[in-house]
Design a protein around this motif. Structure first.
Motif, PDB file in Angstrom:
ATOM      1  N   ASN A  37     -39.112 -35.751  67.476  1.00 22.04           N
ATOM      2  CA  ASN A  37     -38.228 -34.859  66.720  1.00 22.04           C
ATOM      3  C   ASN A  37     -37.629 -35.620  65.540  1.00 22.04           C
ATOM      4  OD1 ASN A  37     -36.047 -33.289  65.784  1.00 22.04           O
ATOM      5  ND2 ASN A  37     -35.898 -32.266  67.755  1.00 22.04           N
ATOM      6  N   GLU A  38     -38.195 -35.385  64.360  1.00 17.92           N
ATOM      7  CA  GLU A  38     -37.743 -36.103  63.164  1.00 17.92           C
ATOM      8  C   GLU A  38     -36.257 -35.890  62.898  1.00 17.92           C
ATOM      9  OE1 GLU A  38     -40.533 -34.355  63.185  1.00 17.92           O
ATOM     10  OE2 GLU A  38     -42.119 -35.415  62.138  1.00 17.92           O
ATOM     11  N   LEU A  39     -35.792 -34.664  63.059  1.00 15.59           N
ATOM     12  CA  LEU A  39     -34.390 -34.373  62.734  1.00 15.59           C
ATOM     13  C   LEU A  39     -33.439 -35.150  63.638  1.00 15.59           C
ATOM     14  CD1 LEU A  39     -34.723 -30.562  61.993  1.00 15.59           C
ATOM     15  CD2 LEU A  39     -34.674 -32.471  60.382  1.00 15.59           C
ATOM     16  N   THR A  40     -33.760 -35.241  64.920  1.00 18.27           N
ATOM     17  CA  THR A  40     -32.934 -36.029  65.837  1.00 18.27           C
ATOM     18  C   THR A  40     -32.989 -37.499  65.448  1.00 18.27           C
ATOM     19  OG1 THR A  40     -33.292 -34.467  67.643  1.00 18.27           O
ATOM     20  CG2 THR A  40     -32.613 -36.696  68.248  1.00 18.27           C
ATOM     21  N   LEU A  41     -34.197 -37.975  65.149  1.00 24.45           N
ATOM     22  CA  LEU A  41     -34.343 -39.377  64.748  1.00 24.45           C
ATOM     23  C   LEU A  41     -33.580 -39.670  63.454  1.00 24.45           C
ATOM     24  CD1 LEU A  41     -38.145 -39.893  65.518  1.00 24.45           C
ATOM     25  CD2 LEU A  41     -36.197 -40.826  66.800  1.00 24.45           C
ATOM     26  N   ILE A  42     -33.625 -38.749  62.510  1.00 19.12           N
ATOM     27  CA  ILE A  42     -32.906 -38.935  61.244  1.00 19.12           C
ATOM     28  C   ILE A  42     -31.401 -38.957  61.495  1.00 19.12           C
ATOM     29  CG2 ILE A  42     -32.371 -37.863  59.013  1.00 19.12           C
ATOM     30  CD1 ILE A  42     -35.364 -36.884  59.043  1.00 19.12           C
ATOM     31  N   ARG A  43     -30.923 -38.068  62.362  1.00 20.36           N
ATOM     32  CA  ARG A  43     -29.486 -38.066  62.701  1.00 20.36           C
ATOM     33  C   ARG A  43     -29.064 -39.387  63.326  1.00 20.36           C
ATOM     34  NH1 ARG A  43     -30.821 -32.735  64.700  1.00 20.36           N
ATOM     35  NH2 ARG A  43     -30.216 -31.211  63.129  1.00 20.36           N
ATOM     36  N   GLN A  44     -30.004 -40.056  63.997  1.00 24.85           N
ATOM     37  CA  GLN A  44     -29.722 -41.348  64.628  1.00 24.85           C
ATOM     38  C   GLN A  44     -29.887 -42.511  63.656  1.00 24.85           C
ATOM     39  OE1 GLN A  44     -32.548 -41.270  67.863  1.00 24.85           O
ATOM     40  NE2 GLN A  44     -31.277 -39.913  69.114  1.00 24.85           N
ATOM     41  N   GLY A  45     -30.251 -42.207  62.408  1.00 25.34           N
ATOM     42  CA  GLY A  45     -30.380 -43.243  61.401  1.00 25.34           C
ATOM     43  C   GLY A  45     -31.768 -43.855  61.295  1.00 25.34           C
ATOM     44  N   ASN A  46     -32.776 -43.183  61.790  1.00 26.99           N
ATOM     45  CA  ASN A  46     -34.140 -43.700  61.763  1.00 26.99           C
ATOM     46  C   ASN A  46     -34.740 -43.502  60.367  1.00 26.99           C
ATOM     47  OD1 ASN A  46     -37.050 -43.812  61.977  1.00 26.99           O
ATOM     48  ND2 ASN A  46     -36.789 -43.758  64.208  1.00 26.99           N
ATOM     49  N   THR A  47     -34.852 -44.587  59.621  1.00 25.28           N
ATOM     50  CA  THR A  47     -35.352 -44.539  58.247  1.00 25.28           C
ATOM     51  C   THR A  47     -36.824 -44.151  58.203  1.00 25.28           C
ATOM     52  OG1 THR A  47     -33.762 -46.245  57.646  1.00 25.28           O
ATOM     53  CG2 THR A  47     -35.545 -45.851  56.103  1.00 25.28           C
ATOM     54  N   ALA A  48     -37.611 -44.646  59.143  1.00 28.49           N
ATOM     55  CA  ALA A  48     -39.042 -44.330  59.160  1.00 28.49           C
ATOM     56  C   ALA A  48     -39.262 -42.821  59.278  1.00 28.49           C
ATOM     57  CB  ALA A  48     -39.738 -45.061  60.301  1.00 28.49           C
ATOM     58  N   ALA A  49     -38.482 -42.167  60.123  1.00 22.81           N
ATOM     59  CA  ALA A  49     -38.599 -40.716  60.287  1.00 22.81           C
ATOM     60  C   ALA A  49     -38.172 -39.993  59.020  1.00 22.81           C
ATOM     61  CB  ALA A  49     -37.771 -40.247  61.480  1.00 22.81           C
ATOM     62  N   ALA A  50     -37.126 -40.475  58.374  1.00 23.21           N
ATOM     63  CA  ALA A  50     -36.649 -39.842  57.142  1.00 23.21           C
ATOM     64  C   ALA A  50     -37.674 -39.971  56.025  1.00 23.21           C
ATOM     65  CB  ALA A  50     -35.320 -40.470  56.712  1.00 23.21           C
ATOM     66  N   VAL A  51     -38.255 -41.137  55.882  1.00 26.56           N
ATOM     67  CA  VAL A  51     -39.260 -41.357  54.837  1.00 26.56           C
ATOM     68  C   VAL A  51     -40.488 -40.501  55.126  1.00 26.56           C
ATOM     69  CG1 VAL A  51     -40.848 -43.086  53.884  1.00 26.56           C
ATOM     70  CG2 VAL A  51     -38.441 -43.652  54.226  1.00 26.56           C
ATOM     71  N   SER A  52     -40.914 -40.495  56.365  1.00 23.73           N
ATOM     72  CA  SER A  52     -42.098 -39.728  56.760  1.00 23.73           C
ATOM     73  C   SER A  52     -41.912 -38.236  56.501  1.00 23.73           C
ATOM     74  CB  SER A  52     -42.376 -39.979  58.243  1.00 23.73           C
ATOM     75  OG  SER A  52     -43.341 -39.101  58.728  1.00 23.73           O
ATOM     76  N   LEU A  53     -40.800 -37.684  56.951  1.00 23.54           N
ATOM     77  CA  LEU A  53     -40.541 -36.261  56.754  1.00 23.54           C
ATOM     78  C   LEU A  53     -40.343 -35.943  55.278  1.00 23.54           C
ATOM     79  CD1 LEU A  53     -40.234 -33.527  58.131  1.00 23.54           C
ATOM     80  CD2 LEU A  53     -37.792 -34.007  58.372  1.00 23.54           C
ATOM     81  N   GLY A  54     -39.684 -36.829  54.558  1.00 23.56           N
ATOM     82  CA  GLY A  54     -39.512 -36.628  53.122  1.00 23.56           C
ATOM     83  C   GLY A  54     -40.848 -36.563  52.394  1.00 23.56           C
ATOM     84  N   GLY A  55     -41.778 -37.392  52.804  1.00 24.12           N
ATOM     85  CA  GLY A  55     -43.116 -37.359  52.211  1.00 24.12           C
ATOM     86  C   GLY A  55     -43.833 -36.059  52.484  1.00 24.12           C
ATOM     87  N   ALA A  56     -43.690 -35.554  53.701  1.00 18.11           N
ATOM     88  CA  ALA A  56     -44.309 -34.265  54.045  1.00 18.11           C
ATOM     89  C   ALA A  56     -43.702 -33.137  53.216  1.00 18.11           C
ATOM     90  CB  ALA A  56     -44.155 -33.984  55.542  1.00 18.11           C
ATOM     91  N   VAL A  57     -42.392 -33.189  53.005  1.00 20.62           N
ATOM     92  CA  VAL A  57     -41.727 -32.161  52.188  1.00 20.62           C
ATOM     93  C   VAL A  57     -42.250 -32.207  50.750  1.00 20.62           C
ATOM     94  CG1 VAL A  57     -39.513 -31.498  51.146  1.00 20.62           C
ATOM     95  CG2 VAL A  57     -39.645 -31.994  53.591  1.00 20.62           C
ATOM     96  N   LEU A  58     -42.333 -33.403  50.182  1.00 21.07           N
ATOM     97  CA  LEU A  58     -42.848 -33.530  48.813  1.00 21.07           C
ATOM     98  C   LEU A  58     -44.318 -33.121  48.736  1.00 21.07           C
ATOM     99  CD1 LEU A  58     -41.207 -36.884  47.702  1.00 21.07           C
ATOM    100  CD2 LEU A  58     -40.648 -34.586  46.915  1.00 21.07           C
ATOM    101  N   GLY A  59     -45.092 -33.531  49.732  1.00 22.34           N
ATOM    102  CA  GLY A  59     -46.509 -33.178  49.762  1.00 22.34           C
ATOM    103  C   GLY A  59     -46.735 -31.682  49.885  1.00 22.34           C
ATOM    104  N   PHE A  60     -45.800 -30.987  50.459  1.00 17.32           N
ATOM    105  CA  PHE A  60     -45.877 -29.530  50.566  1.00 17.32           C
ATOM    106  C   PHE A  60     -45.342 -28.858  49.298  1.00 17.32           C
ATOM    107  CE2 PHE A  60     -43.906 -25.449  51.587  1.00 17.32           C
ATOM    108  CZ  PHE A  60     -45.005 -24.760  52.071  1.00 17.32           C
ATOM    109  N   ALA A  61     -44.249 -29.377  48.763  1.00 17.20           N
ATOM    110  CA  ALA A  61     -43.591 -28.742  47.614  1.00 17.20           C
ATOM    111  C   ALA A  61     -44.429 -28.823  46.338  1.00 17.20           C
ATOM    112  CB  ALA A  61     -42.217 -29.365  47.387  1.00 17.20           C
ATOM    113  N   LEU A  62     -45.160 -29.900  46.168  1.00 13.02           N
ATOM    114  CA  LEU A  62     -45.973 -30.047  44.952  1.00 13.02           C
ATOM    115  C   LEU A  62     -46.959 -28.896  44.764  1.00 13.02           C
ATOM    116  CD1 LEU A  62     -46.518 -33.890  45.100  1.00 13.02           C
ATOM    117  CD2 LEU A  62     -45.453 -32.642  43.211  1.00 13.02           C
ATOM    118  N   PRO A  63     -47.772 -28.541  45.757  1.00 20.07           N
ATOM    119  CA  PRO A  63     -48.683 -27.411  45.561  1.00 20.07           C
ATOM    120  C   PRO A  63     -47.958 -26.078  45.343  1.00 20.07           C
ATOM    121  CG  PRO A  63     -49.326 -28.676  47.490  1.00 20.07           C
ATOM    122  CD  PRO A  63     -48.027 -29.221  47.018  1.00 20.07           C
ATOM    123  N   ILE A  64     -46.802 -25.919  45.960  1.00 23.38           N
ATOM    124  CA  ILE A  64     -46.044 -24.681  45.763  1.00 23.38           C
ATOM    125  C   ILE A  64     -45.599 -24.586  44.303  1.00 23.38           C
ATOM    126  CG2 ILE A  64     -43.962 -23.397  46.408  1.00 23.38           C
ATOM    127  CD1 ILE A  64     -46.182 -23.510  48.555  1.00 23.38           C
TER     128      ILE A  64
END
Length: 133
Positions: A37-64
């Motif tokens: 659960n990326e959101l739980t991991l991010i709330r716990q301060g997990n940088t790897a999860a934040a970077v990973s999810l942020g990349g997925a968001v950007l990778g999705f937003a670009l085609p939109i």
């Protein structure tokens, strides 16, 4: 001077609202597909999860964004949103197959894995965006 902006506000609002809904739907699916659960991991301060999810968001937003700029059609944008979702989910699956330890590395906060996954998602998102006609 501002007439073109004011006249196009309804179109802007409909495209923007649709894009935000597409992003939220993608995020809801993405966080359920990943084995952690990326959101739980991010709330716990997990940088790897934040970077990973942020990349997925950007990778999705670009085609939109490209779909809006190219088509000016809500239905085409929604269609490209579905394509972008599938492409991003397949990218995550491919990354997991290539690096099976991702399932443990992201929850452990290993930033190298998060950066790799984010870079892959953004790179594929750029390719996806470039292929929209």
């Amino acid at each position: 001077m501002f007439d073109p902006v004011i006249n196009n506000l309804p179109a802007f609002a409909s495209f923007f609202a649709t894009a935000v809904v597409l992003l939220l739907v993608f995020l809801a699916i993405y966080v359920r597909v990943t084995p952690y659960n990326e959101l739980t991991l991010i709330r716990q301060g997990n940088t790897a999860a934040a970077v990973s999810l942020g990349g997925a968001v950007l990778g999705f937003a670009l085609p939109i964004a490209v779909a809006v700029a190219v088509s000016h059609n809500l239905y085409a944008m929604i269609g490209w949103g579905l394509v972008a979702s599938v492409v991003q989910l397949l990218t995550f699956i491919a990354a997991r197959l290539a690096l099976p330890q991702l399932n443990e590395s992201i929850p452990q906060g290993k930033l190298a894995s998060g950066i790799f996954l984010a870079s892959l998602a953004i790179g594929v998102g750029i390719l996806n965006a470039g292929c929209i006609v």
